[in-house]
Design a protein around this motif. Structure first.
Motif, PDB file in Angstrom:
ATOM      1  N   TYR A  28       3.696  10.336   7.295  1.00 48.01           N
ATOM      2  CA  TYR A  28       2.315  10.792   7.126  1.00 48.01           C
ATOM      3  C   TYR A  28       1.516   9.811   6.275  1.00 48.01           C
ATOM      4  O   TYR A  28       0.346   9.545   6.556  1.00 48.01           O
ATOM      5  N   HIS A  29       2.147   9.278   5.235  1.00 48.28           N
ATOM      6  CA  HIS A  29       1.463   8.307   4.378  1.00 48.28           C
ATOM      7  C   HIS A  29       1.155   7.026   5.157  1.00 48.28           C
ATOM      8  O   HIS A  29       0.067   6.467   5.028  1.00 48.28           O
ATOM      9  N   ILE A  30       2.097   6.577   5.975  1.00 49.91           N
ATOM     10  CA  ILE A  30       1.869   5.401   6.824  1.00 49.91           C
ATOM     11  C   ILE A  30       0.693   5.660   7.768  1.00 49.91           C
ATOM     12  O   ILE A  30      -0.184   4.812   7.929  1.00 49.91           O
ATOM     13  N   LYS A  39       6.519   0.735  -1.216  1.00 54.74           N
ATOM     14  CA  LYS A  39       7.925   0.566  -0.825  1.00 54.74           C
ATOM     15  C   LYS A  39       8.221  -0.920  -0.740  1.00 54.74           C
ATOM     16  O   LYS A  39       7.319  -1.741  -0.586  1.00 54.74           O
ATOM     17  N   ALA A  81       7.225  12.776   5.058  1.00 52.93           N
ATOM     18  CA  ALA A  81       6.131  12.536   4.109  1.00 52.93           C
ATOM     19  C   ALA A  81       5.712  11.071   4.127  1.00 52.93           C
ATOM     20  O   ALA A  81       4.516  10.762   4.063  1.00 52.93           O
ATOM     21  N   THR A  82       6.655  10.167   4.250  1.00 55.53           N
ATOM     22  CA  THR A  82       6.352   8.739   4.302  1.00 55.53           C
ATOM     23  C   THR A  82       5.646   8.402   5.603  1.00 55.53           C
ATOM     24  O   THR A  82       4.699   7.609   5.622  1.00 55.53           O
ATOM     25  N   ARG A 103       0.823  -1.226   0.000  1.00 56.29           N
ATOM     26  CA  ARG A 103       0.000   0.000   0.000  1.00 56.29           C
ATOM     27  C   ARG A 103       0.851   1.267   0.000  1.00 56.29           C
ATOM     28  O   ARG A 103       0.443   2.289  -0.539  1.00 56.29           O
ATOM     29  N   LEU A 104       2.042   1.173   0.582  1.00 58.21           N
ATOM     30  CA  LEU A 104       2.948   2.321   0.654  1.00 58.21           C
ATOM     31  C   LEU A 104       3.762   2.484  -0.628  1.00 58.21           C
ATOM     32  O   LEU A 104       4.269   3.563  -0.906  1.00 58.21           O
ATOM     33  N   GLU A 137      -1.767   7.673   7.334  1.00 64.84           N
ATOM     34  CA  GLU A 137      -2.991   7.680   6.539  1.00 64.84           C
ATOM     35  C   GLU A 137      -3.452   6.247   6.240  1.00 64.84           C
ATOM     36  O   GLU A 137      -4.632   5.922   6.397  1.00 64.84           O
ATOM     37  N   ILE A 138      -2.527   5.398   5.847  1.00 68.50           N
ATOM     38  CA  ILE A 138      -2.861   3.998   5.551  1.00 68.50           C
ATOM     39  C   ILE A 138      -3.405   3.298   6.793  1.00 68.50           C
ATOM     40  O   ILE A 138      -4.376   2.545   6.717  1.00 68.50           O
TER      41      ILE A 138
END
Length: 68
Positions: A47-49, A26, A44-45, A23-24, A51-52
């Motif tokens: 924050y994405h984590i 990576k 930024a990563t 989902r990330l 969010e997921i």
């Protein structure tokens, strides 16, 4: 020294490192480094984590203050 709580959040959300890596966008190895606190994700990563995982980004961080 633990700087992030991604491992704990994954456990609570019942999500595997593999699923997070997909989902990330990576590699599993990179996510494993984040989870094991060997490498810290860029902001930024992180924050994405968050969010997921549907958590406040602050829940993924270890406080730098000694709260009593």
């Amino acid at each position: 020294m633990q700087l992030n709580k991604i491992k704990e959040a994954l456990k609570i959300k019942r999500m595997s490192q593999k699923e997070l890596s997909v989902r990330l966008g990576k590699s599993f190895n990179m996510v494993n480094l984040y989870v094991s606190n060997k490498v810290q994700p860029p902001i930024a990563t992180l924050y994405h984590i968050a969010e997921i995982l549907d958590v406040d980004v602050r829940e993924l961080l270890v406080s730098n203050k000694n709260i009593q």
